[in-house]
Design an enzyme around this catalytic site. Structure first.
Site, PDB file in Angstrom:
ATOM      1  N   ASP A  14       7.095 -31.779  52.267  1.00  6.36           N
ATOM      2  CA  ASP A  14       6.593 -30.825  50.922  1.00  6.36           C
ATOM      3  C   ASP A  14       7.202 -29.518  50.994  1.00  6.36           C
ATOM      4  OD1 ASP A  14       5.886 -30.244  48.704  1.00  6.36           O
ATOM      5  OD2 ASP A  14       3.769 -31.341  48.317  1.00  6.36           O
ATOM      6  N   HIS A 205      -4.358 -32.991  47.226  1.00  7.27           N
ATOM      7  CA  HIS A 205      -3.403 -32.589  47.452  1.00  7.27           C
ATOM      8  C   HIS A 205      -2.662 -31.725  46.222  1.00  7.27           C
ATOM      9  CE1 HIS A 205       1.196 -33.218  48.153  1.00  7.27           C
ATOM     10  NE2 HIS A 205       2.042 -32.268  47.614  1.00  7.27           N
ATOM     11  N   CYS A 238       7.232 -27.642  45.388  1.00  5.09           N
ATOM     12  CA  CYS A 238       7.991 -28.444  45.218  1.00  5.09           C
ATOM     13  C   CYS A 238       9.397 -27.540  44.749  1.00  5.09           C
ATOM     14  CB  CYS A 238       7.370 -29.138  44.018  1.00  5.09           C
ATOM     15  SG  CYS A 238       8.647 -30.261  43.087  1.00  5.09           S
TER      16      CYS A 238
HETATM   17  P1  HMG Z   1      19.507 -39.306  38.865  1.00  3.16           P
HETATM   18  O1  HMG Z   1      20.702 -38.428  38.723  1.00  3.16           O
HETATM   19  O2  HMG Z   1      18.662 -40.281  37.088  1.00  3.16           O
HETATM   20  O3  HMG Z   1      19.803 -40.830  38.929  1.00  3.16           O
HETATM   21  O4  HMG Z   1      18.242 -39.026  39.861  1.00  3.16           O
HETATM   22  P2  HMG Z   1      21.048 -41.566  39.729  1.00  3.16           P
HETATM   23  O5  HMG Z   1      20.843 -43.240  39.493  1.00  3.16           O
HETATM   24  O6  HMG Z   1      21.991 -41.440  38.362  1.00  3.16           O
HETATM   25  O7  HMG Z   1      21.839 -40.596  40.531  1.00  3.16           O
HETATM   26  C1  HMG Z   1      22.452 -39.762  41.150  1.00  3.16           C
HETATM   27  C2  HMG Z   1      23.464 -39.764  41.748  1.00  3.16           C
HETATM   28  O8  HMG Z   1      22.244 -39.798  43.246  1.00  3.16           O
HETATM   29  C3  HMG Z   1      24.352 -41.166  42.905  1.00  3.16           C
HETATM   30  O9  HMG Z   1      25.058 -40.157  43.261  1.00  3.16           O
HETATM   31  C4  HMG Z   1      23.549 -41.617  43.521  1.00  3.16           C
HETATM   32  O10 HMG Z   1      23.847 -42.540  44.167  1.00  3.16           O
HETATM   33  C5  HMG Z   1      22.849 -40.749  44.263  1.00  3.16           C
HETATM   34  P3  HMG Z   1      26.481 -39.906  42.649  1.00  3.16           P
HETATM   35  O11 HMG Z   1      27.013 -41.613  42.060  1.00  3.16           O
HETATM   36  O12 HMG Z   1      26.369 -38.913  41.843  1.00  3.16           O
HETATM   37  O13 HMG Z   1      27.560 -39.910  44.113  1.00  3.16           O
HETATM   38  N1  HMG Z   1      21.357 -41.007  44.542  1.00  3.16           N
HETATM   39  C6  HMG Z   1      20.890 -41.242  46.021  1.00  3.16           C
HETATM   40  N2  HMG Z   1      20.938 -40.665  46.444  1.00  3.16           N
HETATM   41  C7  HMG Z   1      20.802 -41.045  48.268  1.00  3.16           C
HETATM   42  N3  HMG Z   1      19.312 -41.160  47.823  1.00  3.16           N
HETATM   43  C8  HMG Z   1      18.191 -41.813  46.572  1.00  3.16           C
HETATM   44  C9  HMG Z   1      18.823 -41.566  46.029  1.00  3.16           C
HETATM   45  N4  HMG Z   1      18.994 -42.286  44.040  1.00  3.16           N
HETATM   46  C10 HMG Z   1      20.272 -41.725  43.663  1.00  3.16           C
HETATM   47  N5  HMG Z   1      17.507 -42.110  46.830  1.00  3.16           N
HETATM   48  C11 HMG Z   1      16.400 -39.323  41.547  1.00  3.16           C
HETATM   49  C12 HMG Z   1      17.681 -39.401  40.108  1.00  3.16           C
HETATM   50  C13 HMG Z   1      15.800 -39.981  41.718  1.00  3.16           C
HETATM   51  C14 HMG Z   1      17.055 -40.308  42.643  1.00  3.16           C
HETATM   52  C15 HMG Z   1      16.924 -37.472  41.266  1.00  3.16           C
HETATM   53  O14 HMG Z   1      16.485 -36.821  40.240  1.00  3.16           O
HETATM   54  C16 HMG Z   1      16.236 -37.385  42.916  1.00  3.16           C
HETATM   55  O15 HMG Z   1      16.738 -37.789  44.134  1.00  3.16           O
HETATM   56  N6  HMG Z   1      14.851 -36.292  42.722  1.00  3.16           N
HETATM   57  C17 HMG Z   1      14.039 -36.365  43.898  1.00  3.16           C
HETATM   58  C18 HMG Z   1      13.357 -35.104  43.304  1.00  3.16           C
HETATM   59  C19 HMG Z   1      11.912 -34.919  44.722  1.00  3.16           C
HETATM   60  O16 HMG Z   1      12.525 -35.344  45.477  1.00  3.16           O
HETATM   61  N7  HMG Z   1      10.986 -33.548  44.688  1.00  3.16           N
HETATM   62  C20 HMG Z   1      10.458 -33.199  45.243  1.00  3.16           C
HETATM   63  C21 HMG Z   1       9.527 -34.137  45.586  1.00  3.16           C
HETATM   64  S1  HMG Z   1       8.347 -35.061  44.261  1.00  3.16           S
HETATM   65  C22 HMG Z   1       7.243 -33.958  44.498  1.00  3.16           C
HETATM   66  O17 HMG Z   1       7.071 -32.770  45.676  1.00  3.16           O
HETATM   67  C23 HMG Z   1       5.808 -33.509  44.300  1.00  3.16           C
HETATM   68  C24 HMG Z   1       4.189 -34.124  45.357  1.00  3.16           C
HETATM   69  O18 HMG Z   1       4.736 -33.263  46.244  1.00  3.16           O
HETATM   70  C25 HMG Z   1       3.424 -34.559  44.923  1.00  3.16           C
HETATM   71  C26 HMG Z   1       3.012 -32.985  43.901  1.00  3.16           C
HETATM   72  O19 HMG Z   1       2.556 -32.110  44.353  1.00  3.16           O
HETATM   73  O20 HMG Z   1       2.601 -33.538  42.640  1.00  3.16           O
HETATM   74  C27 HMG Z   1       5.537 -35.564  46.152  1.00  3.16           C
HETATM   75 MG    MG Z   2       3.465 -31.104  46.884  1.00  4.76          MG
END
Ligand code: HMG
Ligand code: MG
Length: 288
Positions: A14, A205, A238
């Site tokens: 995070d 959290h 985030c």
């Molecule tokens: P998308 O664009 O809708 O998905 O993203 P997609 O399936 O169309 O994939 C797009 C591209 O990403 C493709 O590549 C996939 O292969 C690749 P391209 O064909 O364009 O070259 N891809 C991946 N690559 C590596 N690892 C993967 C993966 N999945 C797809 N797992 C997706 C959807 C969920 C992947 C995207 O939106 C994403 O990665 N989001 C993550 C955002 C994130 O990490 N945010 C921070 C964490 S959450 C947080 O901090 C909150 C928390 O702390 C709690 C709180 O504080 O509330 C937990």
């Molecule tokens: Mg968080």
């Protein structure tokens, strides 16, 4: 009620996901190794997410391969879909976490799908993790308010929490993603959630945007929660929640536990060393 509490260390995930500059892989590994000496049961090491969305953690596999694993410590990772799960499993993650939202706006901004669509993506992750014997934690974001949709109804938080538990998550971490909570709003949200599950199934959290994270932890302690996420040196935020500050600082949380008479098995000197290194990381003064 037990006075034993736990901190799940969030700094490498995070925290580092929100650093403006990319931190070198070797520095991330050093940070995790320093954290491993602190006595944590769990360190959230990285995320297997799209590198286009979070370039800061694009080296997840290399980080996992490079750390020196300490016996007794679980190294966990975020996995939003099957692709992420497979990466985390191949890298030897001891536990994975799926992350949903109680609000539609944040769900769209963070994982590019609706709250319900996210559940459909999580189903196969949980099924496979179960088959592999890997525990799954669930996150619910925006439990107090959403940067896009405003205040979140507590009933919606309770509903999403229950859904994640029913799907097979062993614990739900309730995220005040933008640090909007006050002790009063935290309490009313938790009271709604606790109608559907036990305090032992929940973790707090709290991001510290409003400087109320410690007060919100105190309110949650009073309602029986004993597990809290925190980041060394309060690192992070985030990237999809504008203005969000880091998690509550791990050392400040430990101080709060001490003041309130709770016991937490962490080594303060090791935490100070990890905090010093984290501060150098942020100031770009680290040596590799
Ligand atoms: P998308 O664009 O809708 O998905 O993203 P997609 O399936 O169309 O994939 C797009 C591209 O990403 C493709 O590549 C996939 O292969 C690749 P391209 O064909 O364009 O070259 N891809 C991946 N690559 C590596 N690892 C993967 C993966 N999945 C797809 N797992 C997706 C959807 C969920 C992947 C995207 O939106 C994403 O990665 N989001 C993550 C955002 C994130 O990490 N945010 C921070 C964490 S959450 C947080 O901090 C909150 C928390 O702390 C709690 C709180 O504080 O509330 C937990
Ligand atoms: Mg968080």
């Amino acid at each position: 009620m037990s006075k034993q509490v736990k901190i799940v260390e969030m700094g490498p995930r995070d925290g580092l996901q929100n650093e403006k500059q990319i931190i070198p892989t070797a520095a991330k590994i050093e940070l995790i190794n320093l954290l491993s000496a602190c006595g944590y049961e769990k360190i959230e090491a990285t995320s297997f997410v799209s590198p286009k969305w979070v370039p800061q953690l694009a080296d997840a596999a290399q980080v996992m391969a490079g750390i020196t694993r300490k016996k007794g410590v679980k190294y966990t990772a975020l996995t939003p879909n099957m692709r992420g799960y497979e990466g985390a499993r191949a890298a030897g993650a001891d536990e994975v976490a799926i992350f949903g939202s109680a609000s539609e706006g944040f769900s769209q901004a963070n994982i590019n799908c609706s709250v319900d669509e996210a559940f459909a993506r999580f189903e196969p992750v949980i099924a496979q993790a179960k088959a592999d014997g890997i525990p799954v934690r669930g996150y619910v974001s925006c439990v107090i308010a959403c940067p896009y949709d405003g205040p979140t109804p507590a009933e919606q938080v309770a509903k999403v929490t229950r859904q994640l538990l029913d799907m097979g998550c062993y614990e739900i971490s309730l995220g005040d993603t933008i640090g909007a909570g006050t002790p009063a709003t935290t309490e009313s949200m938790l009271k709604a959630v606790l109608k559907t599950c036990d305090a032992a199934q929940l973790a707090g959290h709290f991001h510290d945007t409003g400087d109320r994270a410690l007060a919100n932890v105190e309110a949650s302690l009073n309602l029986g929660l004993r597990t809290y996420d925190a980041a060394i040196s309060g690192l992070g935020g985030c990237p999809y929640a504008p203005g969000a500050k880091g998690n509550v600082s791990s050392l400040s949380l430990l101080d709060l536990f001490d003041r309130l008479g709770y016991s937490c098995d962490l080594d303060r000197d090791s935490m100070r060393r990890a905090e010093e290194y984290t501060n150098k990381l942020q100031d770009r003064e680290f040596e590799l």
